[in-house]
Scaffold this active site. Structure first.
Site, mmCIF file in Angstrom:
data_model
loop_
_atom_site.group_PDB
_atom_site.id
_atom_site.type_symbol
_atom_site.label_atom_id
_atom_site.label_comp_id
_atom_site.label_asym_id
_atom_site.label_seq_id
_atom_site.Cartn_x
_atom_site.Cartn_y
_atom_site.Cartn_z
ATOM 1 N N GLU A 314 1.254 -0.999 0.283
ATOM 2 C CA GLU A 314 0.492 0.232 -0.451
ATOM 3 C C GLU A 314 1.182 1.243 0.368
ATOM 4 O O GLU A 314 0.692 1.807 0.989
ATOM 5 C CB GLU A 314 -0.933 0.147 1.575
ATOM 6 C CG GLU A 314 -1.859 -1.238 0.855
ATOM 7 C CD GLU A 314 -3.395 -1.037 2.240
ATOM 8 O OE1 GLU A 314 -4.620 -0.826 1.403
ATOM 9 O OE2 GLU A 314 -2.726 -0.547 2.908
ATOM 10 N N GLU A 330 -4.374 4.780 -2.990
ATOM 11 C CA GLU A 330 -5.450 4.309 -1.841
ATOM 12 C C GLU A 330 -6.001 5.959 -1.960
ATOM 13 O O GLU A 330 -4.786 7.032 -1.799
ATOM 14 C CB GLU A 330 -4.764 4.394 -0.732
ATOM 15 C CG GLU A 330 -5.943 3.959 0.553
ATOM 16 C CD GLU A 330 -5.271 3.652 1.545
ATOM 17 O OE1 GLU A 330 -4.624 2.981 1.510
ATOM 18 O OE2 GLU A 330 -6.397 3.890 2.600
ATOM 19 N N CYS A 398 -11.311 2.305 5.985
ATOM 20 C CA CYS A 398 -10.853 3.561 5.629
ATOM 21 C C CYS A 398 -11.316 4.404 5.493
ATOM 22 O O CYS A 398 -10.844 5.751 5.504
ATOM 23 C CB CYS A 398 -9.059 3.762 6.090
ATOM 24 S SG CYS A 398 -8.642 2.755 4.334
HETATM 25 ZN ZN LIG Z 1 -7.965 3.819 3.221
#
Ligand SMILES: [Zn+2]
Length: 667
Positions: A314, A330, A398
């Protein structure tokens, strides 16, 4: 009497500007800014109604996030459900609810927030600890795994508590946050216990808690967290990514020069470091972050302002590794770019940080939210065969509440104030009142940005007042490259210099004298009632190329108009988005257009395209009309192919191409 007056005036000045040696100006809080435009206002309203409803449904009904808190309060040995960081989604949704309540008062939403806050408070242990995962599973294991996100969850709780207190004046969640912060401070900093936050977040949250309580133990604790990095070797976590680079731990924060690892963690860390630097005047953090920022923006940022190209960590890989179809980008990382760049601009007074903030806000971050307000992207690719579709929710959730809290508080990024003047950073039709010295100055901005480059400001001081107006001249309005020459308009000087003539700025209809300072036009005068400033930024569509080090974008062009990056999507181009050729001298026409209900400016041109003969015995080059839409609007009309970077030379032809349109991702 006179002495008392002087003292109160001095205190008032400190409170008004709270400038430190490292802070050039302070952003005006969104709660003081009334947004009136046709771009952000409908989005803020939609988040307050539709997005919040979706977040509440997912958090409370569809998933066990709220139920975990109820189980702790019942204390009947029930099992934890979900993932160990799920508490944070409750807090982030509460923070977004707080911001929504400010701009969109709603008694039912406030009642729901109060109900959740009661449940959160009931799950706090007597010593202040609060984390449903460890409380339900094994309280003896708490604070033993550095990547268990206990302090990440705590950070989001603190942010929600400060937001809710600031908006409603209700203290219940703030008191919960204070007890938890005291517990952490006593356990680690005062308890002199080795600890390290696997997922940064709490640093910036503790600064917020310091600002609201004025208790400097929280500022000290934030600084303590920063200082724990780079000592090496206190991980008791065996995960695949348990490397110093993954959690920005190769060196102490003040010695860091390169961006590494998990993108969201990095953004939250540097935002927290900037906050601490602003309050303590610590140049060490500032010097390090300027180098790290250059590493991000010069070599590791997508044209959309998205960062973190790889899905497996990520985060960041190697310099210039920015694949398009596999981009991770992201949504939370773009939100983090907005937060960090806001702080960097505040510290330096340099508009280059707002240029990056704006790029991430209008493209990488906004793409995370559907036009309908109830579907989301976790990763934001720059090319797709239709396998990328927005989702209602994610196992790791998230991003939805993160983009919700960003949109509802977007007023945070428009205006600034310093002891010598008013700063205009983003162009959003809105109004606010800013106190300069003892004079209230009403500021009104009228514009149809981002569709139109015409901006009109009315400066209306209660009485005549002399101060500076800092007006940002956006990077995209100049014939100049982005920092580090990563992206530049075709034909712009390759050495990064600009041959750009700054736009005329008028005051009350006459050309104004202004100086350029750090990318701002600075107009200094004795302002009086109803002074009007006018500027028109050139919104001619631009063909953007990437520096040759980005192999994935070689011989390709991306389109930009104003702050918006464009893409081509099958929904507007029934013959597909592949096999197009974009000659570098193509000029696009800007046209009023609609993507569902969203009024936008589309870019259209006749482009050569390759097409296979029906019997497959040859390829024809024809011409067809191609429509490009703002990138943030794509993927709202079903599964579609899409690309941002269009080829200038044909290197491959996709024949009988049919997409699978599978709903990809495995979060
Ligand atoms: Zn996120």
């Amino acid at each position: 009497m006179k002495k008392i007056f002087l003292l109160t005036t001095l205190i008032a000045c400190i409170k008004t500007f709270s400038q430190t040696p490292l802070q050039k100006f302070e952003f005006v809080n969104f709660s003081q800014v009334n947004i009136t435009d046709n771009f952000w206002k409908p989005k803020i309203d939609k988040v307050a109604t539709v997005t919040m409803k979706a977040c509440i449904y997912q958090t409370e009904i569809k998933t066990p996030r709220i139920r975990n808190f109820e189980k702790v309060a019942r204390n009947k040995g029930e099992k934890f459900e979900g993932l160990y960081y799920d508490d944070s989604d409750v807090y982030k949704a509460l923070e977004a609810m707080a911001y929504a309540l400010k701009t969109h008062p709603d008694p039912a939403l406030e009642a729901k927030a109060d109900e959740w806050i009661d449940k959160v408070a009931a799950a706090q242990l007597p010593d202040g600890y609060l984390d449903t995962y460890f409380t339900l599973r094994d309280i003896n294991q708490r604070w033993t795994v550095i990547d268990a996100h206990e302090d990440y969850n705590a950070g989001h709780l603190i942010e929600a508590a400060v937001a809710y207190y600031n908006v409603t004046g209700k203290r219940k969640l703030l008191d919960v946050a204070i007890r938890l912060a005291n517990h952490i401070d006593s356990t680690f900093r005062l308890g002199n216990k080795n600890w390290f936050s696997g997922h940064e977040e709490i640093e910036l949250a503790l600064v917020k808690l310091f600002r609201v309580t004025n208790d400097d133990r929280y500022l000290k604790l934030a600084d303590w967290y920063l200082q724990q990095r780079g000592k090496g070797g206190i991980y008791n976590y065996e995960g695949k990514w348990a490397t110093p680079a993954y959690w920005q731990d190769i060196k102490p924060v003040k010695d860091q020069t390169e961006i590494t690892g998990h993108a969201v963690r990095a953004m939250y860390l540097y935002t927290g470091a900037a906050d601490v630097a602003a309050l303590t005047g610590d140049n060490g953090y500032m010097n390090a972050m300027q180098k790290v920022w250059e590493d991000v923006v010069y070599r590791n940022m997508y044209i959309t302002g998205g960062i973190g190209s790889a899905g497996d960590n990520e985060g960041f890989t190697k310099d210039y590794d920015l694949p398009n179809e596999d981009a991770y980008c992201e949504t939370c990382a773009s939100v983090g770019m907005v937060l960090w760049n806001q702080r960097m601009c505040q510290l330096t007074g340099d508009s280059k940080y707002i240029d990056v903030l704006e790029r991430s806000l209008y493209n990488g971050a906004l793409d995370g939210l559907s036009l309908s307000g109830d579907h989301f992207f976790y990763d934001n690719v720059l090319a797709s065969n239709g396998q990328h579709q927005r989702r209602e929710w994610f196992g790791t959730a998230c991003c939805p509440a993160n983009v919700a809290r960003l949109v509802t508080s977007v007023g945070n990024y428009i205006y600034g104030k310093s002891s010598d003047g008013i700063w205009v950073n983003l162009f959003v039709a809105s109004n606010t009142t800013i106190k300069i010295g003892n004079t209230d100055v009403a500021v009104k901005m009228e514009t149809n940005y981002p569709w139109d480059g015409k901006v009109k400001l009315t400066i209306d001081p209660k009485k005549k007042a002399s101060f500076k107006l800092y007006l940002r001249l956006p990077e995209w309005s100049k014939e100049t490259a982005s920092p580090g020459n990563l992206y530049y308009p075709l034909g712009a000087p390759a050495n990064g210099e600009s041959n750009f003539a700054h736009p005329p700025i008028t005051v009350n209809g006459h050309n104004a004298q202004y100086k350029i300072e750090n990318g701002y036009a600075v107009i200094e005068r004795n302002w009086q009632k109803d002074d009007k400033i006018g500027v028109i930024f050139d919104m001619t569509p631009k063909a953007i190329v990437a520096r040759k080090d980005i192999k994935m974008d070689a011989d390709r062009i991306a389109l930009q108009r104003g702050p918006l990056i464009y893409c081509v999507e099958t929904a507007d181009n029934k013959e597909g988005v592949w096999n197009l050729i974009l000659p570098s001298n193509t000029s696009f026409t800007a046209t009023d257009y609609k993507v569902l209900d969203e009024p936008v400016i589309a870019l259209q041109a006749e482009l050569p395209s390759a097409k296979a003969n029906e019997n497959g015995d040859g390829i024809q080059i024809g011409k067809r009309k191609v429509t490009a839409i703002p990138y943030y609007c794509w993927a709202n009309r079903g599964a579609n192919d899409m690309q941002v970077w269009m080829p200038t030379k044909i290197k491959e032809v996709k024949i009988n191409y049919s997409s699978k349109y599978e709903d990809g991702g495995n979060y």
